[in-house]
Each structure stands twice: as structure tokens, then as C-alpha cells.
Design a protein around this motif. Structure first.
Motif, PDB file in Angstrom:
ATOM      1  N   ASP A 198      55.136  23.176  39.115  1.00 45.67           N
ATOM      2  CA  ASP A 198      54.716  24.150  40.130  1.00 45.67           C
ATOM      3  C   ASP A 198      55.307  23.829  41.502  1.00 45.67           C
ATOM      4  OD1 ASP A 198      52.861  22.651  41.821  1.00 45.67           O
ATOM      5  OD2 ASP A 198      51.381  22.815  40.243  1.00 45.67           O
ATOM      6  N   THR A 199      55.578  22.540  41.775  1.00 45.68           N
ATOM      7  CA  THR A 199      56.252  22.188  43.024  1.00 45.68           C
ATOM      8  C   THR A 199      57.681  22.715  43.034  1.00 45.68           C
ATOM      9  OG1 THR A 199      54.908  20.190  43.266  1.00 45.68           O
ATOM     10  CG2 THR A 199      56.949  20.289  44.524  1.00 45.68           C
ATOM     11  N   ALA A 200      58.373  22.580  41.904  1.00 43.68           N
ATOM     12  CA  ALA A 200      59.742  23.072  41.804  1.00 43.68           C
ATOM     13  C   ALA A 200      59.792  24.595  41.946  1.00 43.68           C
ATOM     14  CB  ALA A 200      60.352  22.652  40.460  1.00 43.68           C
ATOM     15  N   ILE A 201      58.851  25.266  41.321  1.00 47.65           N
ATOM     16  CA  ILE A 201      58.816  26.729  41.391  1.00 47.65           C
ATOM     17  C   ILE A 201      58.602  27.198  42.828  1.00 47.65           C
ATOM     18  CG2 ILE A 201      57.455  28.769  40.756  1.00 47.65           C
ATOM     19  CD1 ILE A 201      56.899  27.323  38.064  1.00 47.65           C
ATOM     20  N   THR A 202      57.669  26.549  43.507  1.00 49.28           N
ATOM     21  CA  THR A 202      57.344  26.952  44.872  1.00 49.28           C
ATOM     22  C   THR A 202      58.421  26.532  45.867  1.00 49.28           C
ATOM     23  OG1 THR A 202      54.998  26.714  44.362  1.00 49.28           O
ATOM     24  CG2 THR A 202      55.600  26.811  46.678  1.00 49.28           C
ATOM     25  N   VAL A 321      45.565  21.898  36.496  1.00 49.31           N
ATOM     26  CA  VAL A 321      46.999  21.874  36.758  1.00 49.31           C
ATOM     27  C   VAL A 321      47.729  23.034  36.087  1.00 49.31           C
ATOM     28  CG1 VAL A 321      47.205  19.431  37.273  1.00 49.31           C
ATOM     29  CG2 VAL A 321      47.212  20.169  34.900  1.00 49.31           C
ATOM     30  N   ALA A 322      47.353  23.370  34.868  1.00 49.76           N
ATOM     31  CA  ALA A 322      48.011  24.471  34.173  1.00 49.76           C
ATOM     32  C   ALA A 322      47.745  25.799  34.879  1.00 49.76           C
ATOM     33  CB  ALA A 322      47.539  24.540  32.721  1.00 49.76           C
ATOM     34  N   LEU A 323      46.504  26.012  35.268  1.00 52.66           N
ATOM     35  CA  LEU A 323      46.156  27.234  35.991  1.00 52.66           C
ATOM     36  C   LEU A 323      46.943  27.329  37.290  1.00 52.66           C
ATOM     37  CD1 LEU A 323      44.387  29.727  36.580  1.00 52.66           C
ATOM     38  CD2 LEU A 323      42.695  28.152  37.563  1.00 52.66           C
ATOM     39  N   LEU A 324      47.021  26.220  38.032  1.00 58.99           N
ATOM     40  CA  LEU A 324      47.720  26.244  39.308  1.00 58.99           C
ATOM     41  C   LEU A 324      49.206  26.515  39.148  1.00 58.99           C
ATOM     42  CD1 LEU A 324      46.042  23.381  41.361  1.00 58.99           C
ATOM     43  CD2 LEU A 324      46.122  25.808  41.923  1.00 58.99           C
ATOM     44  N   THR A 325      49.811  25.998  38.082  1.00 56.70           N
ATOM     45  CA  THR A 325      51.225  26.265  37.856  1.00 56.70           C
ATOM     46  C   THR A 325      51.463  27.756  37.639  1.00 56.70           C
ATOM     47  OG1 THR A 325      51.582  24.074  36.895  1.00 56.70           O
ATOM     48  CG2 THR A 325      53.219  25.749  36.410  1.00 56.70           C
ATOM     49  N   GLY A 326      50.602  28.389  36.872  1.00 54.81           N
ATOM     50  CA  GLY A 326      50.719  29.829  36.678  1.00 54.81           C
ATOM     51  C   GLY A 326      50.521  30.598  37.966  1.00 54.81           C
ATOM     52  N   LEU A 327      49.520  30.190  38.740  1.00 53.92           N
ATOM     53  CA  LEU A 327      49.270  30.860  40.016  1.00 53.92           C
ATOM     54  C   LEU A 327      50.431  30.646  40.985  1.00 53.92           C
ATOM     55  CD1 LEU A 327      45.492  30.012  40.614  1.00 53.92           C
ATOM     56  CD2 LEU A 327      46.474  32.163  39.802  1.00 53.92           C
ATOM     57  N   ARG A 328      50.969  29.439  41.001  1.00 46.46           N
ATOM     58  CA  ARG A 328      52.080  29.157  41.914  1.00 46.46           C
ATOM     59  C   ARG A 328      53.316  29.960  41.532  1.00 46.46           C
ATOM     60  NH1 ARG A 328      51.860  24.804  46.124  1.00 46.46           N
ATOM     61  NH2 ARG A 328      52.839  23.163  44.949  1.00 46.46           N
ATOM     62  N   LEU A 334      56.040  36.490  44.450  1.00 44.94           N
ATOM     63  CA  LEU A 334      55.575  37.364  45.520  1.00 44.94           C
ATOM     64  C   LEU A 334      56.203  36.970  46.856  1.00 44.94           C
ATOM     65  CD1 LEU A 334      53.602  39.585  46.488  1.00 44.94           C
ATOM     66  CD2 LEU A 334      51.883  37.784  46.779  1.00 44.94           C
ATOM     67  N   THR A 335      56.239  35.670  47.137  1.00 36.54           N
ATOM     68  CA  THR A 335      56.807  35.191  48.400  1.00 36.54           C
ATOM     69  C   THR A 335      58.272  35.544  48.514  1.00 36.54           C
ATOM     70  OG1 THR A 335      55.239  33.341  48.475  1.00 36.54           O
ATOM     71  CG2 THR A 335      57.234  33.140  49.797  1.00 36.54           C
ATOM     72  N   PHE A 336      59.034  35.278  47.456  1.00 34.78           N
ATOM     73  CA  PHE A 336      60.467  35.560  47.504  1.00 34.78           C
ATOM     74  C   PHE A 336      60.726  37.059  47.623  1.00 34.78           C
ATOM     75  CE2 PHE A 336      64.657  36.342  45.619  1.00 34.78           C
ATOM     76  CZ  PHE A 336      65.421  35.478  46.388  1.00 34.78           C
ATOM     77  N   ALA A 337      59.954  37.857  46.910  1.00 32.26           N
ATOM     78  CA  ALA A 337      60.153  39.303  46.951  1.00 32.26           C
ATOM     79  C   ALA A 337      59.896  39.859  48.351  1.00 32.26           C
ATOM     80  CB  ALA A 337      59.243  39.983  45.932  1.00 32.26           C
ATOM     81  N   LEU A 338      58.793  39.436  48.982  1.00 30.15           N
ATOM     82  CA  LEU A 338      58.472  39.945  50.313  1.00 30.15           C
ATOM     83  C   LEU A 338      59.454  39.426  51.370  1.00 30.15           C
ATOM     84  CD1 LEU A 338      54.572  39.715  50.225  1.00 30.15           C
ATOM     85  CD2 LEU A 338      55.982  41.773  50.143  1.00 30.15           C
TER      86      LEU A 338
END
Length: 383
Positions: A198-202, A321-328, A334-338
Motif C-alpha cells: 500500500d505504500t508503493a501504491i500510494t 493491513v489487507a483492508l488498508l491496502t485495498g482502501l489505499r 482517485l488522487t491521481f485522477a483528480l
């Protein structure tokens, strides 16, 4: 830590928290000092590359922090202890030496900077999480003095201006890797995988975004984006401090201290902008652009993280941790799109506006998830 603790103890802990929090300025000044020195030593095209390298270095620091610090703090089945690894300290010394020997070389700086920033992120994270406050004060002073000397040398047009900046980082790294009495906990492999993912994704959003700004708007706008992001990053210091403390345990005191620091930082940045200090620090990239609106939006974006951090840390402490990775992942898209939508407008203020809207939406998403988890646990406990 609770506000109901004895008053003398509460005051002492608040004072040490505030001092350690202020020490985080040393971490924020490194990107700013790098951009400032680069504006005096490198061509416009090279400055654009360095601006992207600064965001890549920040990303590298986030990844290193996730692997070495956050994965252990998120491993609920362990003692959650962290130390500064000697191999990272050695890598920082090697990278710093290479930059100094190479002189004002864009390749050496772009390659070495991520290693140096990773050492800074991990070293400070360990000190804050383990409350090594006295050590952190000395390390922060070394980084700050090195950055100041480097910027002053850059103003004077000295080709060796990067040397004191790097020397300060290396010296602080040596202080932070001194032996401690405890040993690092072994992170749970499953937890580490989710945390790093999730850190890499964000974290990948921002270097990618700055690379797009460089490609579509040119090096001047890329440098300005890096400069404004770096300046507004002063607000990230209390937010990161709060996040680290909340990963250990919920603390109303640390939340109050951090929120107060955010307000103070915003006021300080606006005063500096009104006085023209940033134009003096960053040169033409800042002074020849309309920066007040982008800066205001960038500060609002950073400050909105206060609402995001509290439910995020609560979910981390619960081991979600699994939930947060999905949320992230959802939040990152959303962040990149906006932000990309703002880029399409062709103005940096629109990019920061997109980041602000995305941060506010993220806070709602995390808080909704936290409340659902708490309600579910309450039902399970009642059953």
C-alpha cells in the motif's frame, strides 16, 4: 498517553514531543535545500530532472520506512520495536561520498539522493517511534546546519555547495545508528507485504505526477511543483510525527500538539511568502510565477491529512493491513485522477486543488471503514 496523566508528566512529555516534532523540520529542508542549490548550479533542463529526482527520493524514503519501521509497528503479534539498520547507514555514507566526489553532477545527485533520503526517513522514524528524543535533537541539528551551509554556499555560487548538505545528512545518520538496548522485532511477513504494497501504491502517485508535469508543462513548472510540495511539506512534519505516535498507541495529547503545529506552520509559510523568502530561496522558478494560490491549496491539502491520519492509524493498530491496502489503492487512483484532471487545465493550482479534494474524500473513506470495523467488533463481542 492520556490527558488524564499527572500534570508534570504530561507537561514534560508534551515538551519533548514538541521539541522532537520541531526537529522534523530538518527532514523537510533537505528537498528544499536541494532544489535551492540546484537552481544555482544546474541548467534549467537539469533542474527539471532534479525536481523529479526529489519526488523519487521521497518515494524511496517512504518505501524504506514501510519495510524497516512501519511493517514492525503494524505487526500486532510482536513487541513492535525498531532500530536503525547498519547496512542503510553504510549505504548512506557511500552515496554521500559519491555525490561529494562527483561535484555538481546531475546523475550522481539523482542516484544518491534516494539513498540519503531513505536513511533520513528511517532514522527519524526510529527515533520518534522509540522516543529517542535527545539523540534525535542532535541529529536534527546536524541536518539543519548542513542544509543551511549548503544553501548559503549555493547563494555564493560555490560548486561545492552540495558537500555540506550531504555531510550533515551523513553525520546525522551516524548519530541515529548508534547502538540501543533493544533489538528490532521481526515483522510478520504477511503484514510487511501488505504495508509495502500500500505504500508503493500510494507513494508512486507523486513522482509519476511530477514526471507528467515535466513532460507536459516543462521543467520550470516541474521545479515549481517540487518547490511548492516541498515548502508545504513543512505541514507533513507534525502529521508524520502524529502518525508514528498513533501507530504505537492512541494519544489525544500528540494529536493536540500536532494540530497546533500544523496551524503554526501554515502561518509561518504565509508570512514567508508575503516577505518574498521563497522567491529568494528558489530563484526564478518561484519569483516569476503566481504562487500564492497554489501554495494555499497545497497547505490545505497537507492539513487535510490530519483528518485522514487518525482513522488510518486506528485501522493500522487493529491489524487491518489487507483492508488498508485495498482502501489505499482506491484512494491512489482517485488522487491521481483528480490531480491529472488539474494537470489537463494546464495550471499547478488546479493540480493542488485536485489533491485537496482527493485528501478530503480519503478521510471520509478511512473514517467510514474504521467505524464499520468498530461496529463489527462490538457485535462480535456482544455475541
Amino acid at each position: 498517553m492520556s490527558l488524564e496523566a499527572p500534570a508534570p508528566m504530561r507537561l514534560r512529555r508534551a515538551t519533548m514531543s514538541a521539541i522532537t516534532l520541531l526537529g522534523g523540520v530538518s527532514l523537510a529542508v533537505i528537498p528544499a535545500a536541494t532544489v535551492s542549490i540546484a537552481s544555482r548550479l544546474f541548467t534549467s533542463a537539469e533542474q527539471g530532472v532534479i525536481a523529479v529526482a526529489v519526488t523519487v527520493a521521497t518515494f524511496a524514503g517512504q518505501l524504506a520506512f514501510a519495510v524497516i519501521v512501519e511493517s514492525r509497528l503494524s505487526s500486532a503479534g510482536t513487541d513492535r520495536r525498531v532500530v536503525f539498520p547498519l547496512w542503510l547507514a553504510a549505504a548512506s555514507v557511500v552515496a554521500g561520498t559519491a555525490i561529494v566526489v562527483a561535484g555538481p553532477n546531475v546523475v550522481a545527485l539523482a542516484v544518491g539522493l534516494p539513498v540519503l533520503v531513505a536513511a533520513l526517513e528511517v532514522g527519524r522514524g526510529v527515533s520518534v517511534a522509540e522516543r529517542l528524543d535527545r539523540r534525535e535533537i542532535w541529529a536534527s541539528l546536524l541536518v539543519g546546519l548542513g542544509a543551511l551551509a549548503g544553501v548559503l554556499a549555493g547563494f555564493a555560487g560555490q560548486s561545492w555547495a552540495l558537500a555540506p548538505l550531504v555531510a550533515g545528512i551523513v553525520a546525522a545518520t551516524v548519530v541515529r545508528c548508534m547502538p540501543v538496548e533493544h533489538r528490532a522485532s521481526r515483522p510478520e511477513p504477511r503484514v510487511m507485504g501488505w504495508v509495502v504494497a500500500d505504500t508503493a501504491i500510494t507513494g508512486a502517485v507523486y513522482p509519476l505526477l511530477n514526471a507528467m508535469i515535466l513532460a507536459f508543462l516543462g521543467p520550470a513548472e516541474a521545479v515549481l511543483f517540487a518547490a511548492i510540495s516541498t515548502v508545504s511539506g513543512l505541514l507533513a512534519i507534525p502529521l508524520n510525527f502524529m502518525r508514528l505516535r498513533l501507530l504505537k498507541e492512541h494519544s489525544t495529547l500528540d494529536i493536540v500538539v500536532s494540530a497546533g503545529a500544523v496551524v503554526a506552520a501554515v502561518v509561518a509559510l504565509l508570512i514567508a511568502e508575503a516577505l518574498g523568502l521563497f522567491g529568494f530561496l528558489f530563484g526564478d522558478a518561484w519569483s516569476q510565477s503566481a504562487t500564492l494560490l497554489p501554495l494555499l491549496l497545497a497547505c490545505a491539502w497537507r492539513a487535510a491529512s490530519l483528518a485522514t491520519t487518525i482513522p488510518f492509524a486506528a485501522l493500522r493498530r487493529r491489524g487491518e493491513v489487507a483492508l488498508l491496502t485495498g482502501l489505499r489503492a482506491i484512494v491512489s487512483v482517485l488522487t491521481f485522477a483528480l490531480a491529472a484532471a488539474g494537470l489537463a487545465v494546464g495550471s499547478l493550482w488546479a493540480v493542488f486543488a485536485g489533491l485537496l479534494v482527493a485528501e478530503l474524500a480519503s478521510a471520509l473513506i478511512y473514517e467510514f471503514a474504521r467505524r464499520r470495523r468498530v461496529a463489527r467488533s462490538a457485535v462480535a463481542g456482544a455475541g
